[in-house]
Write a protein that holds these residues in place. Structure first.
Motif, PDB file in Angstrom:
ATOM      1  N   LYS A 159       0.837  -1.208   0.000  1.00  0.00           N
ATOM      2  CA  LYS A 159       0.000   0.000   0.000  1.00  0.00           C
ATOM      3  C   LYS A 159       0.867   1.250   0.000  1.00  0.00           C
ATOM      4  N   GLU A 215       2.558   1.723  -3.348  1.00  0.00           N
ATOM      5  CA  GLU A 215       1.644   2.224  -4.372  1.00  0.00           C
ATOM      6  C   GLU A 215       1.366   3.704  -4.159  1.00  0.00           C
ATOM      7  N   LYS A 273       4.357   5.838  -5.135  1.00  0.00           N
ATOM      8  CA  LYS A 273       4.504   5.892  -6.584  1.00  0.00           C
ATOM      9  C   LYS A 273       3.538   6.915  -7.177  1.00  0.00           C
ATOM     10  N   ARG A 274       2.290   6.891  -6.688  1.00  0.00           N
ATOM     11  CA  ARG A 274       1.285   7.822  -7.201  1.00  0.00           C
ATOM     12  C   ARG A 274       1.648   9.260  -6.894  1.00  0.00           C
ATOM     13  N   GLY A 315     -14.948  21.843 -14.406  1.00  0.00           N
ATOM     14  CA  GLY A 315     -14.931  20.727 -13.483  1.00  0.00           C
ATOM     15  C   GLY A 315     -16.200  19.888 -13.548  1.00  0.00           C
ATOM     16  N   ASP A 348     -15.189  15.921 -14.625  1.00  0.00           N
ATOM     17  CA  ASP A 348     -15.033  14.872 -13.627  1.00  0.00           C
ATOM     18  C   ASP A 348     -15.681  13.556 -14.066  1.00  0.00           C
ATOM     19  N   LYS A 368      -3.783  15.491 -15.206  1.00  0.00           N
ATOM     20  CA  LYS A 368      -3.209  14.196 -14.840  1.00  0.00           C
ATOM     21  C   LYS A 368      -2.763  14.201 -13.381  1.00  0.00           C
ATOM     22  N   PHE A 422      -4.189  15.768 -10.811  1.00  0.00           N
ATOM     23  CA  PHE A 422      -5.271  15.828  -9.820  1.00  0.00           C
ATOM     24  C   PHE A 422      -5.579  14.496  -9.143  1.00  0.00           C
ATOM     25  N   PRO A 423      -5.826  13.408  -9.937  1.00  0.00           N
ATOM     26  CA  PRO A 423      -6.177  12.159  -9.249  1.00  0.00           C
ATOM     27  C   PRO A 423      -5.020  11.596  -8.434  1.00  0.00           C
ATOM     28  N   LEU A 424      -3.797  11.976  -8.733  1.00  0.00           N
ATOM     29  CA  LEU A 424      -2.656  11.390  -8.057  1.00  0.00           C
ATOM     30  C   LEU A 424      -2.298  12.108  -6.756  1.00  0.00           C
ATOM     31  N   GLU A 444      -8.323  14.227  -0.366  1.00  0.00           N
ATOM     32  CA  GLU A 444      -7.944  13.263  -1.403  1.00  0.00           C
ATOM     33  C   GLU A 444      -6.683  12.499  -1.037  1.00  0.00           C
ATOM     34  N   PHE A 459      -6.761   3.924 -14.901  1.00  0.00           N
ATOM     35  CA  PHE A 459      -6.516   5.311 -14.466  1.00  0.00           C
ATOM     36  C   PHE A 459      -7.836   6.085 -14.383  1.00  0.00           C
ATOM     37  N   SER A 486     -10.692   9.625  -6.996  1.00  0.00           N
ATOM     38  CA  SER A 486     -10.139  10.855  -6.419  1.00  0.00           C
ATOM     39  C   SER A 486     -11.137  11.998  -6.529  1.00  0.00           C
ATOM     40  N   MET A 535     -16.302  10.149  -6.458  1.00  0.00           N
ATOM     41  CA  MET A 535     -17.491   9.457  -6.968  1.00  0.00           C
ATOM     42  C   MET A 535     -17.463   7.954  -6.687  1.00  0.00           C
ATOM     43  N   LEU A 591      -1.403  -4.304  -6.103  1.00  0.00           N
ATOM     44  CA  LEU A 591      -2.627  -4.299  -5.319  1.00  0.00           C
ATOM     45  C   LEU A 591      -3.870  -4.303  -6.210  1.00  0.00           C
TER      46      LEU A 591
END
Lengths: 348, 97
Positions: free
Chosen positions: A7, A10, A13-14, A213, A217, A283, A285-287, A341, B46, B53, B56, B75
């Motif tokens: 965990k 990972e 890495k993100r 946004g 999203d 790219k 944002f989610p990381l 987040e 992804f 993130s 949702m 994982l």
């Protein structure tokens, strides 16, 4: 290896990747101000400027030339992002997304109205008349607009911390704008249009962020961003340019004259830096979370000032440096609060 | 059935009652003809991370991929739709809501 250490691995890495994308965005965004400033002194734009200025005055000429430059910028961004989505094999997804007018494309198109004719046009106007460093740093005020809209539209609470950040950014904004205007009042020649452009950039990007946004999203960002720029391209090339041409401005003539190796190269450089700064922004944002992504992305102001100094040798006035520093501190205060987040990414 | 709505819409639909990421990826690759191959597999994964993130989807369970169902030694995550995800899915007029 056990679950916990996997965990952690990972997560690390993100986060590493996310910071890389965000930094990449800041560098590209800062770089964009180089071609954006240089293009003003290139042919055919300086020629166009004198032709329009001779018949309609300086102020009008500035806006008209800025429209053509922004329209060409949109075209090269579409080209860059088109190649990008093509290489990624996402044209199919693009068709599927474009068809979803109600949840997706409606928002992309609305975002392009505020992003294009307001923010990017305003940036070019500010670059042309006040300077690249001013344009870059003035736009740093966009999070304030974004935060106000989010609280008005979505009822998002403005926390105490965000409020402090907003105050600091506004103080920075006053320093940037006030310092420039005061020194020019001294010399008796205030370039109001240029300062208006700086305000347009900050307001436009703030509104664009709040609107985009909503559609992005639930769409693929690569695809969504390409559609947003296609929207902007349509506004310029189907509506604005033909209308100005009918009104008697030499739009078409100079648009064709722009097909000259050096000018074209500078425009393509602008398209690539601008297109990919958006892509890498999304790219990240989610990381690492939207807050951190935007906070690091805002370092573009610093990079822009450095690049402009390195390439053009312009040392910005102290008001821009102090104001810019205040804006960076303010946005760090605002964005660093958002750890939600980050927690969920950690997964513990 | 060939997929004809954006991938993320379909992912939200699939996660209604909770699903593992490899199940989602496999299902999407089966439904969409233009998304075969390893590159698109990672890209769909992804998309799932992006939805999570964005608040949702929620990551509810994690396990190590011992047998290499998806990527050996990495994982696997199980996701479920959140309330916010339900609202956004309703905006997009997804059927089950």
């Amino acid at each position: 290896m056990d679950l916990q250490s996997l965990k952690r691995k990972e997560h690390q890495k993100r986060v590493k990747k996310g910071f890389m994308w965000a930094l990449f965005c800041a560098v590209l965004w800062g770089l964009w101000y180089l071609p954006g400033t240089a293009v003003w002194v290139l042919n055919p734009f300086d020629q166009m400027y004198s032709e329009v200025a001779a018949s309609s005055g300086d102020g009008v000429a500035l806006v008209i030339v800025a429209v053509l430059i922004t329209a060409l910028n949109a075209a090269t961004v579409i080209l860059a992002l088109g190649v990008w989505t093509g290489v990624l094999g996402k044209f199919g997804e693009m068709k599927r997304t474009a068809k979803e007018f109600h949840p997706c494309s409606k928002w992309f198109f609305l975002a392009s109205i505020f992003g294009g004719p307001m923010a990017i046009l305003g940036s070019f106007i500010a670059m042309g008349f006040v300077g690249g460093a001013f344009a870059a740093v003035a736009a740093l005020m966009y999070p304030v607009v974004g935060a106000i809209l989010a609280s008005k539209w979505y009822g998002e609470k403005v926390t105490k911390r965000a409020f402090i950040g907003i105050i600091v950014i506004i103080l920075g904004g006053i320093t940037i704008f006030g310092g420039g205007v005061l020194s020019e009042i001294g010399s008796g020649n205030v370039l109001w249009v240029g300062y208006l452009g700086g305000l347009m950039a900050a307001t436009g990007w703030g509104i664009e962020g709040a609107i985009a946004g909503k559609g992005l999203d639930i769409a693929e960002p690569d695809v969504g961003l390409t559609l947003r720029f296609i929207g902007e391209g349509l506004i310029w090339w189907i509506i604005a340019i033909p209308m100005l041409a009918i009104a008697g401005f030499p739009m078409i003539k100079y648009a064709i004259l722009a097909f000259e190796p050096l000018t074209l190269m500078v425009l393509i450089f602008a398209g690539i830096t601008f297109g990919f700064c958006y892509v890498s922004w999304y790219k990240s944002f989610p990381l690492i979370g939207v807050g951190r992504g935007q906070g690091i992305g805002n370092l573009y102001g610093l990079f822009a000032v450095i690049f402009i100094f390195l390439f053009f040798g312009d040392v910005p006035s102290w008001t821009i440096l102090v104001g810019g520093a205040l804006c960076l501190i303010g946005s760090t205060v605002m964005f660093s609060e958002d750890t939600g987040e980050m927690e969920s990414l950690r997964g513990d | 059935m060939a997929g004809n709505r954006p991938v993320k819409f379909r992912i939200l639909e699939l996660c209604g009652s909770g699903k593992w990421n490899y199940e989602i990826v496999e299902q999407i690759q089966k439904e969409y003809d233009d998304l075969k191959g390893d590159f698109h597999r990672d890209s769909i994964n992804f998309d799932i991370i992006e939805l999570a993130s964005g608040g949702m989807l929620e990551d509810v369970e994690v396990k190590v991929d011992e047998e290499g169902i998806y990527k050996k030694g990495f994982l696997l995550h199980k996701y479920v739709l959140t309330d916010f995800g339900r609202i956004r899915a309703a905006d997009a007029c997804l059927m089950y809501v």
